[in-house]
Design a protein around this motif. Structure first.
Motif, mmCIF file in Angstrom:
data_model
loop_
_atom_site.group_PDB
_atom_site.id
_atom_site.type_symbol
_atom_site.label_atom_id
_atom_site.label_comp_id
_atom_site.label_asym_id
_atom_site.label_seq_id
_atom_site.Cartn_x
_atom_site.Cartn_y
_atom_site.Cartn_z
ATOM 1 N N GLY A 138 41.864 -54.855 46.603
ATOM 2 C CA GLY A 138 41.267 -56.121 47.029
ATOM 3 C C GLY A 138 41.452 -57.258 46.058
ATOM 4 N N ILE A 139 42.404 -57.126 45.122
ATOM 5 C CA ILE A 139 42.565 -58.153 44.096
ATOM 6 C C ILE A 139 42.981 -59.497 44.681
ATOM 7 C CG2 ILE A 139 44.993 -57.736 43.559
ATOM 8 C CD1 ILE A 139 42.146 -58.370 41.052
ATOM 9 N N SER A 140 43.686 -59.485 45.808
ATOM 10 C CA SER A 140 44.164 -60.745 46.380
ATOM 11 C C SER A 140 43.005 -61.643 46.798
ATOM 12 C CB SER A 140 45.068 -60.476 47.589
ATOM 13 O OG SER A 140 44.354 -59.763 48.576
ATOM 14 N N ASP A 141 41.841 -61.047 47.087
ATOM 15 C CA ASP A 141 40.701 -61.846 47.525
ATOM 16 C C ASP A 141 40.173 -62.769 46.430
ATOM 17 O OD1 ASP A 141 40.753 -60.799 50.010
ATOM 18 O OD2 ASP A 141 39.175 -59.313 49.676
ATOM 19 N N ILE A 142 40.333 -62.413 45.193
ATOM 20 C CA ILE A 142 39.790 -63.252 44.123
ATOM 21 C C ILE A 142 40.865 -64.123 43.468
ATOM 22 C CG2 ILE A 142 37.993 -61.555 43.648
ATOM 23 C CD1 ILE A 142 39.457 -60.868 41.061
ATOM 24 N N LEU A 143 42.033 -64.149 44.062
ATOM 25 C CA LEU A 143 43.118 -64.900 43.426
ATOM 26 C C LEU A 143 43.411 -66.243 44.082
ATOM 27 C CD1 LEU A 143 45.710 -62.090 42.632
ATOM 28 C CD2 LEU A 143 43.892 -63.039 41.200
ATOM 29 N N SER A 144 42.610 -66.656 45.061
ATOM 30 C CA SER A 144 42.873 -67.946 45.705
ATOM 31 C C SER A 144 41.565 -68.652 46.040
ATOM 32 C CB SER A 144 43.689 -67.748 46.990
ATOM 33 O OG SER A 144 42.927 -67.052 47.954
ATOM 34 N N ALA A 145 41.661 -69.956 46.179
ATOM 35 C CA ALA A 145 40.500 -70.764 46.556
ATOM 36 C C ALA A 145 40.981 -72.053 47.210
ATOM 37 C CB ALA A 145 39.655 -71.088 45.332
ATOM 38 N N LYS A 146 40.395 -72.382 48.343
ATOM 39 C CA LYS A 146 40.716 -73.647 48.992
ATOM 40 C C LYS A 146 39.785 -74.728 48.435
ATOM 41 C CE LYS A 146 42.460 -71.630 53.272
ATOM 42 N NZ LYS A 146 42.292 -71.507 54.749
ATOM 43 N N PRO A 159 37.619 -66.304 49.997
ATOM 44 C CA PRO A 159 37.440 -65.215 50.967
ATOM 45 C C PRO A 159 36.219 -64.344 50.712
ATOM 46 C CG PRO A 159 39.733 -65.349 50.251
ATOM 47 C CD PRO A 159 38.950 -66.254 49.362
ATOM 48 N N ILE A 160 35.825 -64.174 49.452
ATOM 49 C CA ILE A 160 34.764 -63.196 49.165
ATOM 50 C C ILE A 160 33.423 -63.834 48.820
ATOM 51 C CG2 ILE A 160 36.428 -61.460 48.391
ATOM 52 C CD1 ILE A 160 35.634 -62.184 45.503
ATOM 53 N N THR A 161 33.306 -65.141 48.908
ATOM 54 C CA THR A 161 32.027 -65.794 48.622
ATOM 55 C C THR A 161 31.719 -66.810 49.702
ATOM 56 O OG1 THR A 161 33.048 -67.570 47.318
ATOM 57 C CG2 THR A 161 32.382 -65.580 46.126
ATOM 58 N N ALA A 162 30.456 -67.203 49.801
ATOM 59 C CA ALA A 162 30.079 -68.280 50.718
ATOM 60 C C ALA A 162 30.594 -69.601 50.152
ATOM 61 C CB ALA A 162 28.560 -68.324 50.859
ATOM 62 N N PRO A 163 30.947 -70.544 51.021
ATOM 63 C CA PRO A 163 31.410 -71.841 50.524
ATOM 64 C C PRO A 163 30.355 -72.479 49.613
ATOM 65 C CG PRO A 163 31.805 -71.645 52.882
ATOM 66 C CD PRO A 163 30.948 -70.468 52.497
ATOM 67 N N PHE A 164 30.803 -73.176 48.598
ATOM 68 C CA PHE A 164 29.864 -73.869 47.717
ATOM 69 C C PHE A 164 30.523 -75.150 47.225
ATOM 70 C CE2 PHE A 164 32.387 -71.039 45.071
ATOM 71 C CZ PHE A 164 32.694 -71.802 43.948
ATOM 72 N N SER A 165 29.751 -75.973 46.580
ATOM 73 C CA SER A 165 30.296 -77.241 46.076
ATOM 74 C C SER A 165 29.681 -77.579 44.730
ATOM 75 C CB SER A 165 30.038 -78.379 47.070
ATOM 76 O OG SER A 165 28.654 -78.655 47.180
ATOM 77 N N ILE A 166 30.370 -78.422 44.003
ATOM 78 C CA ILE A 166 29.899 -78.931 42.712
ATOM 79 C C ILE A 166 30.447 -80.345 42.581
ATOM 80 C CG2 ILE A 166 31.873 -77.853 41.549
ATOM 81 C CD1 ILE A 166 30.226 -77.681 39.005
ATOM 82 N N SER A 167 29.660 -81.242 42.041
ATOM 83 C CA SER A 167 30.128 -82.620 41.908
ATOM 84 C C SER A 167 31.173 -82.731 40.799
ATOM 85 C CB SER A 167 28.957 -83.561 41.607
ATOM 86 O OG SER A 167 28.455 -83.336 40.308
ATOM 87 N N ILE A 168 32.041 -83.710 40.932
ATOM 88 C CA ILE A 168 33.020 -83.972 39.871
ATOM 89 C C ILE A 168 32.291 -84.303 38.572
ATOM 90 C CG2 ILE A 168 34.741 -85.648 39.065
ATOM 91 C CD1 ILE A 168 35.889 -85.710 41.854
ATOM 92 N N ASP A 169 31.179 -85.046 38.676
ATOM 93 C CA ASP A 169 30.414 -85.399 37.479
ATOM 94 C C ASP A 169 29.971 -84.147 36.729
ATOM 95 O OD1 ASP A 169 30.693 -87.889 38.562
ATOM 96 O OD2 ASP A 169 28.613 -88.104 39.195
#
Length: 204
Positions: A138-146, A159-169
């Motif tokens: 399952g290593i491919s699941d932790i190797l990408s992020a949109k 793929p393996i976590t719920a969507p989240f966000s963080i401000s640029i600041d």
């Protein structure tokens, strides 16, 4: 006759004295009432003035705080925009892969890790290359992020976590404000390569 006249005079004098005394107390009463009304008006005016000053001070403090926060945010965004592409990607990598996943570890030799980003900085996908990664289930699941950047927010989908966000600041404060953070971001930026180079590494 004299007695009657004398009695009338005395009565008249007494009446005048009574009228004078009554007038004195009446004037005094009116004067005290007027002074009390003036004091109340002054007190109300002073209270309103104090409330107005307090509201003005509160509004001024709030405006100053808001202006300082806005100025800080603008400074962070300006600094972000002034970074070169590889440093921006290095910060996005750390934002998208928190909890040590973007840092060196015994499992992944940092010297052999490479990253790229396809698409654009505001709407793209980060990929991580680790030699022999296929040996890990399952290593491919932790190797990408949109990644999408909208209204100063870095939106991350993996793929393996719920969507989240963080401000640029916040990302700038976390990964580009402290000396250690800057040093690590600089080291990570060296591992950022073009998509063509990453594909070439994967073919080896």
């Amino acid at each position: 006759m004299f007695k009657r006249t004398s009695g009338k005079i005395i009565i008249s004098v007494l009446a005048v004295i009574v009228l004078v005394v009554a007038g004195f107390f009446l004037v005094r009463s009116l004067t005290e009432t007027s002074n009390q009304d003036q004091q109340k008006q002054v007190g109300m005016s002073s209270s309103k003035s104090s409330q107005s000053q307090a509201q003005s001070s509160s509004s001024s403090s709030s405006a100053s705080s808001s202006a300082a926060s806005s100025s800080s945010s603008q400074a962070q965004q300006t600094q972000w925009q002034s970074l070169d592409l590889v440093h921006q990607i290095a910060i996005l990598i750390q934002a998208a892969f928190p909890n040590q996943n973007s840092k060196p570890s015994n499992q992944f030799d940092f010297a052999s890790n490479y990253w790229d980003m396809t698409g654009s900085i505001d709407n793209g996908e980060i990929h991580r290359y680790v030699p022999n990664a296929d040996s890990f289930a399952g290593i491919s699941d932790i190797l990408s992020a949109k990644i999408r950047i909208v209204n100063n927010q870095i939106q991350v989908t993996r793929p393996i976590t719920a969507p989240f966000s963080i401000s640029i600041d916040q990302a700038m404060r976390n990964y580009y404000q402290q000396n250690d953070a800057v040093n690590y971001t600089n080291a990570l930026s060296v591992r950022v390569v073009s998509p063509a180079r990453l594909a070439e590494l994967q073919r080896k």
